[in-house]
Design a protein around this motif. Structure first.
Motif, short mmCIF file in Angstrom:
data_model
loop_
_atom_site.label_atom_id
_atom_site.label_comp_id
_atom_site.label_asym_id
_atom_site.label_seq_id
_atom_site.Cartn_x
_atom_site.Cartn_y
_atom_site.Cartn_z
N GLU A 1 0.81 -1.21 0.00
CA GLU A 1 0.00 0.00 0.00
C GLU A 1 0.84 1.27 0.00
O GLU A 1 0.42 2.31 0.47
CB GLU A 1 -1.00 0.02 1.17
N ALA A 2 2.03 1.16 -0.56
CA ALA A 2 2.86 2.35 -0.68
C ALA A 2 2.11 3.39 -1.51
O ALA A 2 1.31 3.05 -2.36
CB ALA A 2 4.18 2.01 -1.33
N ASP A 3 2.36 4.64 -1.20
CA ASP A 3 1.63 5.71 -1.87
C ASP A 3 1.78 5.56 -3.38
O ASP A 3 2.85 5.33 -3.91
CB ASP A 3 2.21 7.06 -1.42
N VAL B 1 -22.48 -0.48 7.64
CA VAL B 1 -22.23 -1.20 6.39
C VAL B 1 -20.87 -1.85 6.47
O VAL B 1 -19.92 -1.32 7.05
CB VAL B 1 -22.31 -0.30 5.14
N GLU B 2 -20.81 -3.03 5.90
CA GLU B 2 -19.54 -3.72 5.79
C GLU B 2 -19.20 -3.77 4.32
O GLU B 2 -20.05 -4.08 3.48
CB GLU B 2 -19.70 -5.13 6.36
N ILE B 3 -17.97 -3.43 4.00
CA ILE B 3 -17.56 -3.41 2.60
C ILE B 3 -16.28 -4.21 2.43
O ILE B 3 -15.51 -4.40 3.38
CB ILE B 3 -17.33 -1.96 2.09
N MET B 4 -16.04 -4.70 1.24
CA MET B 4 -14.78 -5.38 0.94
C MET B 4 -13.73 -4.29 0.69
O MET B 4 -14.03 -3.25 0.11
CB MET B 4 -14.92 -6.27 -0.29
N GLY B 5 -12.50 -4.56 1.09
CA GLY B 5 -11.43 -3.58 0.93
C GLY B 5 -11.01 -3.02 2.26
O GLY B 5 -11.60 -3.34 3.30
N ARG B 6 -9.95 -2.21 2.25
CA ARG B 6 -9.46 -1.66 3.52
C ARG B 6 -9.11 -0.18 3.36
O ARG B 6 -8.79 0.30 2.27
CB ARG B 6 -8.21 -2.41 3.97
N LYS B 7 -9.14 0.50 4.48
CA LYS B 7 -8.66 1.87 4.53
C LYS B 7 -7.14 1.78 4.60
O LYS B 7 -6.59 1.10 5.46
CB LYS B 7 -9.21 2.54 5.79
N ARG B 8 -6.48 2.43 3.66
CA ARG B 8 -5.02 2.40 3.66
C ARG B 8 -4.45 3.41 4.65
O ARG B 8 -5.04 4.47 4.88
CB ARG B 8 -4.51 2.74 2.26
N HIS B 9 -3.31 3.04 5.23
CA HIS B 9 -2.62 3.96 6.14
C HIS B 9 -2.19 5.21 5.40
O HIS B 9 -2.26 6.32 5.90
CB HIS B 9 -1.38 3.30 6.74
N GLY C 1 -1.70 6.96 1.21
CA GLY C 1 -2.22 6.86 -0.15
C GLY C 1 -3.71 7.09 -0.19
O GLY C 1 -4.33 7.46 0.81
N SER C 2 -4.30 6.88 -1.33
CA SER C 2 -5.71 7.20 -1.48
C SER C 2 -6.44 6.03 -2.13
O SER C 2 -6.80 6.08 -3.29
CB SER C 2 -5.87 8.47 -2.31
N GLY C 3 -6.65 4.98 -1.36
CA GLY C 3 -7.39 3.83 -1.86
C GLY C 3 -8.86 4.15 -1.99
O GLY C 3 -9.33 5.22 -1.58
N ALA C 4 -9.62 3.20 -2.53
CA ALA C 4 -11.05 3.40 -2.75
C ALA C 4 -11.79 3.61 -1.44
O ALA C 4 -12.71 4.45 -1.36
CB ALA C 4 -11.63 2.20 -3.50
N VAL C 5 -11.40 2.86 -0.38
CA VAL C 5 -12.10 3.03 0.90
C VAL C 5 -11.83 4.43 1.46
O VAL C 5 -12.75 5.12 1.93
CB VAL C 5 -11.68 1.93 1.90
N ASN C 6 -10.57 4.87 1.39
CA ASN C 6 -10.24 6.21 1.86
C ASN C 6 -11.08 7.27 1.13
O ASN C 6 -11.60 8.20 1.75
CB ASN C 6 -8.75 6.53 1.62
N GLN C 7 -11.21 7.10 -0.19
CA GLN C 7 -11.96 8.08 -0.96
C GLN C 7 -13.45 8.06 -0.61
O GLN C 7 -14.09 9.10 -0.51
CB GLN C 7 -11.78 7.80 -2.46
N ALA C 8 -13.98 6.85 -0.41
CA ALA C 8 -15.40 6.73 -0.07
C ALA C 8 -15.67 7.39 1.28
O ALA C 8 -16.68 8.10 1.45
CB ALA C 8 -15.82 5.27 -0.04
N LEU C 9 -14.76 7.19 2.23
CA LEU C 9 -14.97 7.78 3.55
C LEU C 9 -14.97 9.31 3.43
O LEU C 9 -15.80 10.00 4.04
CB LEU C 9 -13.90 7.31 4.53
N LYS C 10 -14.05 9.81 2.60
CA LYS C 10 -14.02 11.26 2.37
C LYS C 10 -15.35 11.69 1.72
O LYS C 10 -15.91 12.73 2.07
CB LYS C 10 -12.83 11.60 1.45
#
Lengths: 337, 337
Positions: free
Chosen positions: B234-236, B297-305, B307-316
């Motif tokens: 999960e490197a940036d 809600v439970e979703i597949m995927g993880r919040k990355r420490h 970088g900007s993964g899909a979960v991070n973007q959805a939370l934003k």
């Protein structure tokens, strides 16, 4: 209609569901008939032995009534004809019912006080105050949902007292009436207190002033009861108005393919596509496979008898995404904003 | 790591949660510590008196554990530091535990047989067969969730027998051990049967062969336990792979504005926008206002420490739609497809 309609409700007499049934189906036009379980109410409507039924659906403090959801899920195919045709909101105000004086020598001493509780944090102070002395009370009877709703009162005034779960709050009142010791009390309704000739030791025990329960009214899909305004303004081609959306609610259940989690979002997107407001979502195990669910969504608006309203279109849209779905009825919104 | 880690679990000893805790935290590397309630497990992790905790989350037959959901909802703000960092799936196989012979004259006669049941339909025949004669059993102890899971066996072999709800299945086994009459039996685990030296009167009582419970592992947000692979790949700037999505799960709670039902669909659409698969949805009363909910809600995927993964973007993305939301953790998916 000629005969007097019979309506089944989750009993016994003086249950909160009984009160909801009487509100919606006033005598002398209807006869309301108590049933032992929620499944019995569904079965009575399904078989046509009564014309309608009343079951609890959700409480504002405790959440959904999962027994009712599971009967709508209808995994065994016992209730294929059941539709929701109405709802009743009822404020739930619990009373402490019992006897004001205990026979001598039966005083409930050794009472733990609220200060003795070594819980995570101190309990909130109860809004309700006892109307009579409660020192003689050594045993409490109620339905298990009621304890959680009266937590502040119980912790403040009846901490450490033995609690016995019974099948309904009205059954609790009946047990207390029959208890000669005078040392037991029931958490139950005003109606159950009056019916059983019990004294009101305290009123409005619920922590949350707005504590209320929503009940649903059930009918058979093929009944011939005319409902005023049910088809008002829905002639083919007549456009739906915002008012029509706000005035009705619809319940739909659906399942999605196992191991295709994207399908859940796909089903929900269908409602959004047609501008339908979701008001609640629930899920229950489908028991079709381990970790497979059946979902329940409630939306504003109604399925029209004729024409192609937004709800009709959304249901058609589910065909392509859901594994299975079922329209469980549309009815007039009884919650005034 | 120097010291031995302490892990809290919902007790007592020999509970199913205990077994889940031992699976995930094997001795001698960990010491597992029983707690009385699910709230106690949360409190122990929140306060840092243990490094991790294990709580039941959902059962494949009975659905969600609402006490756990309400602790995640955390309306009183007691558990702000709690995150989920793992999950354990455990097959739940109930045993009938007791004594094989009753003292003379204590035979449980007048047994109702399955044929006497006047329910909606005839019960399914039980998969499990008794290993010993059950005629002397007059009283059953178990946790209330277990009755529903063993319906076929109970209806076929122990119909009409008095059932007493106790706080856990392991407590039930303890009570039966202490009952000198020999006429009581517990529905409990193999481990509880062995611990209490009880006889196995029947095994695998559950209706559903796949009956299992999912447990969640809790940690404090600021703990320093290193978890293998937690930041792997999960490197940036490194793109997420489908594999990364399938390998992790994330739990999020959110509330929407009261009287703005469109917001619920709006929040769910945010997850879809970023291609995140919803695997489950639950709702509970928020108690902020009557008929106001908190959604999980439970979703597949993880919040990355980073970088900007899909979960991070959805939370934003939730910022603009939800009234409030909370990331409750990301962890490795333990359910192999």
């Amino acid at each position: 209609m000629a005969g007097k309609e019979e309506v089944a409700f989750l009993g016994p007499i003086a249950s909160y569901t009984h009160q909801a049934a009487l509100t919606h189906f006033p005598s002398p036009h209807y006869t309301v008939v108590p049933q032992t379980t929620i499944a019995d109410v569904f079965a009575a409507v399904q078989s046509g032995s009564v014309s309608q039924g009343v079951v609890p659906f959700e409480n504002s403090s405790n959440g959904s009534v999962i027994f009712t959801l599971d009967l709508f899920a209808d995994l065994a195919g016992r209730n294929p004809e059941i539709l929701v045709c109405g709802e009743v909101y009822l404020g739930v105000h619990h009373c402490l019912l019992g006897h004001s004086a205990a026979p001598e020598g039966q005083d409930g001493t050794d009472r733990t006080t609220a200060e003795d509780v070594s819980g995570v944090s101190s309990p909130k102070k109860s809004r309700a105050k006892p109307l009579r002395d409660l020192k003689h009370i050594t045993k409490l009877y109620s339905h298990h949902q009621a304890w959680g709703q009266c937590n502040d009162f119980l912790t403040t005034h009846l901490n450490g007292i033995e609690r016995i779960d019974v099948s309904s709050t009205s059954k609790a009142a009946e047990i207390v009436r029959q208890d000669d010791s005078g040392c037991s009390a029931a958490i139950s309704s005003r109606m159950a207190g009056e019916l059983n000739g019990l004294e009101f030791l305290a009123e409005n025990l619920e922590d949350n002033e707005g504590n209320s329960t929503r009940f649903l009214v059930l009918r058979r899909r093929d009944d011939r009861i005319s409902r005023p305004d049910e088809s008002a303004g829905e002639a083919d081609g007549e456009a739906e108005t915002d008012d029509e959306h706000a005035r009705y609610k619809t319940l739909v259940s659906f399942t999605v393919r196992h191991n295709e989690p994207g399908d859940l979002a796909g089903c929900l997107a269908v409602f959004q596509k047609y501008g339908l407001n979701l008001t609640s979502i629930n899920s229950r195990p489908s028991n079709e496979a381990t970790w497979h669910y059946i979902f329940f969504v409630e939306i504003m608006g109604r399925k029209r008898h004729v024409g192609s309203g937004a709800v009709n279109q959304a249901l058609k849209g589910l065909d392509g995404v859901a594994q299975s779905w079922r329209w469980l009825g549309s009815w007039e919104n009884a919650l005034k904003a």
